[in-house]
Write an enzyme that holds these catalytic residues in place. Structure first.
Site, PDB file in Angstrom:
ATOM      1  N   LYS A  75      35.856  48.652  35.728  1.00  0.00           N
ATOM      2  CA  LYS A  75      35.338  48.339  34.404  1.00  0.00           C
ATOM      3  C   LYS A  75      34.637  49.552  33.795  1.00  0.00           C
ATOM      4  O   LYS A  75      34.597  50.623  34.411  1.00  0.00           O
ATOM      5  CB  LYS A  75      34.399  47.131  34.502  1.00  0.00           C
ATOM      6  CG  LYS A  75      35.144  45.852  34.928  1.00  0.00           C
ATOM      7  CD  LYS A  75      34.226  44.686  35.058  1.00  0.00           C
ATOM      8  CE  LYS A  75      33.715  44.210  33.708  1.00  0.00           C
ATOM      9  NZ  LYS A  75      34.802  43.674  32.846  1.00  0.00           N
ATOM     10  N   ASP A 100      39.718  46.063  26.345  1.00  0.00           N
ATOM     11  CA  ASP A 100      38.426  45.404  26.182  1.00  0.00           C
ATOM     12  C   ASP A 100      37.881  45.532  24.766  1.00  0.00           C
ATOM     13  O   ASP A 100      37.775  46.628  24.212  1.00  0.00           O
ATOM     14  CB  ASP A 100      37.413  46.004  27.173  1.00  0.00           C
ATOM     15  CG  ASP A 100      36.110  45.231  27.176  1.00  0.00           C
ATOM     16  OD1 ASP A 100      36.154  44.004  27.351  1.00  0.00           O
ATOM     17  OD2 ASP A 100      35.044  45.860  27.002  1.00  0.00           O
ATOM     18  N   ARG A 142      26.022  11.448  43.613  1.00  0.00           N
ATOM     19  CA  ARG A 142      25.633  12.528  42.712  1.00  0.00           C
ATOM     20  C   ARG A 142      26.447  13.794  42.930  1.00  0.00           C
ATOM     21  O   ARG A 142      26.812  14.473  41.963  1.00  0.00           O
ATOM     22  CB  ARG A 142      24.124  12.815  42.861  1.00  0.00           C
ATOM     23  CG  ARG A 142      23.582  13.926  41.962  1.00  0.00           C
ATOM     24  CD  ARG A 142      24.057  13.832  40.514  1.00  0.00           C
ATOM     25  NE  ARG A 142      23.837  12.526  39.906  1.00  0.00           N
ATOM     26  CZ  ARG A 142      24.377  12.146  38.743  1.00  0.00           C
ATOM     27  NH1 ARG A 142      25.207  12.966  38.102  1.00  0.00           N
ATOM     28  NH2 ARG A 142      24.124  10.954  38.246  1.00  0.00           N
ATOM     29  N   LYS A 180      32.492  35.217  35.914  1.00  0.00           N
ATOM     30  CA  LYS A 180      31.292  34.656  35.272  1.00  0.00           C
ATOM     31  C   LYS A 180      31.181  33.183  35.646  1.00  0.00           C
ATOM     32  O   LYS A 180      31.360  32.277  34.832  1.00  0.00           O
ATOM     33  CB  LYS A 180      31.362  34.856  33.764  1.00  0.00           C
ATOM     34  CG  LYS A 180      31.341  36.330  33.357  1.00  0.00           C
ATOM     35  CD  LYS A 180      31.523  36.514  31.868  1.00  0.00           C
ATOM     36  CE  LYS A 180      31.559  37.999  31.505  1.00  0.00           C
ATOM     37  NZ  LYS A 180      31.826  38.229  30.071  1.00  0.00           N
ATOM     38  N   GLU A 195      39.940  48.806  33.077  1.00  0.00           N
ATOM     39  CA  GLU A 195      39.468  48.428  31.750  1.00  0.00           C
ATOM     40  C   GLU A 195      39.464  49.651  30.836  1.00  0.00           C
ATOM     41  O   GLU A 195      38.953  50.708  31.208  1.00  0.00           O
ATOM     42  CB  GLU A 195      38.062  47.834  31.834  1.00  0.00           C
ATOM     43  CG  GLU A 195      37.506  47.389  30.497  1.00  0.00           C
ATOM     44  CD  GLU A 195      36.108  46.813  30.633  1.00  0.00           C
ATOM     45  OE1 GLU A 195      35.989  45.591  30.799  1.00  0.00           O
ATOM     46  OE2 GLU A 195      35.144  47.596  30.582  1.00  0.00           O
TER      47      GLU A 195
END
Length: 286
Positions: free
Chosen positions: A170, A225, A103, A138, A203
């Protein structure tokens, strides 16, 4: 593919042992109960979809960690295009060991192959441009090492691995710092004070912010962005090659080709690691 710094033997061993401990606990009681201790068998990794294979090298390490006597006959490599019915490898040895490893091998390979497949697909949509495809942070907690690795296998480029190996200022960093200039100046002072050498990416949300970055300088790359293609072209012209550029924010397979043709150097896509459907694989006894 050059081995990235995060793919160390220590990091991979830690990942595998943690994952096995989560799954096995105090024993694989299904196998311990049903399978004789001296039973030996074989199984093959059957591909049941189409895409780019990833995780073969990791599967070797998982089998070795579970049982060093397991033997793997490899038929396909990481990065190979695969179709339904292909056999990636054959594993042979103690039946209990094969079942215990099954698995974890499948969980890793199915998701890694999905990421590699989507990375290769998006990269193909950027053909004829200079743009390179970047991943993001992410990622799935405690599975980042596999997801970032899969992006490389699919032909993409890793952004920083985590918060520790690069600086990205950011929108929230900029707002909390009081603007572009104070954010960059504070960051450069911090690096000098601490003796660190880390790349700085900033950013920007508007052309005015791009102009502020150009005035201050001392950074590695400018992130553009959530800018539409027309605005991206303006930004690229304004920057005029002084710094590499990166388009980010909401870029999809429907828009990535147009974005790539704006002249940006990089395109970052969070969906590479957070929105893929696993490639169907199966480990079948035979």
């Amino acid at each position: 593919m050059q081995t990235p710094p995060y793919l160390t033997p220590e990091a991979l061993t830690t990942f595998i042992r943690t994952a096995l401990a989560e799954d096995i606990g105090d024993g694989d009681h299904s196998s311990l109960a049903a399978i004789p201790a001296d039973a030996r068998n074989r199984a093959h990794l059957l591909v049941k979809g189409e895409g780019v294979l990833a995780g073969v090298a990791l599967a070797h390490l998982i089998f070795r960690e579970v049982d060093a006597d397991l033997r793997v006959e490899q038929r396909l490599n990481d990065g190979d295009r695969v179709n339904h019915g292909d056999i990636a490898f054959i594993v042979e040895g103690r039946s209990r060991s094969i079942l215990t490893a099954e698995r974890l091998v499948l969980n890793c390979m199915q998701r890694m192959s999905a990421i590699a497949t989507y990375t290769a697909h998006l990269t193909s949509l950027m053909a004829g441009t200079k743009a390179r495809l970047l991943d993001t942070r992410k990622t799935t907690p405690n599975f980042r090492i596999c997801e970032k690795w899969a992006v490389l296998i699919g032909g993409g480029v890793n952004h920083r691995y985590g918060l520790f190996d690069g600086i990205i200022l950011k929108d929230n960093h900029v707002d909390y710092a009081g603007g572009i200039r104070p954010a960059i100046e504070a960051t450069r002072a911090y690096l000098e004070r601490t003796g660190r050498q880390l790349p700085i990416v900033v950013e920007t949300r508007t052309l005015a912010e791009v102009e502020q970055v150009l005035e201050v300088g001392g950074i590695e790359r400018i992130m553009l962005d959530n800018m539409p293609p027309a605005k991206l072209r303006e930004a690229v012209e304004l920057i005029a090659g002084r710094f590499p550029t990166e388009a980010s924010g909401g870029i999809t397979e429907q828009t990535i080709t147009e974005v790539a043709h704006t002249g940006v150097d990089y395109i970052s896509v969070g969906a590479l690691t957070h929105s893929v459907k696993s490639l169907d694989l199966s480990l079948k006894a035979f």
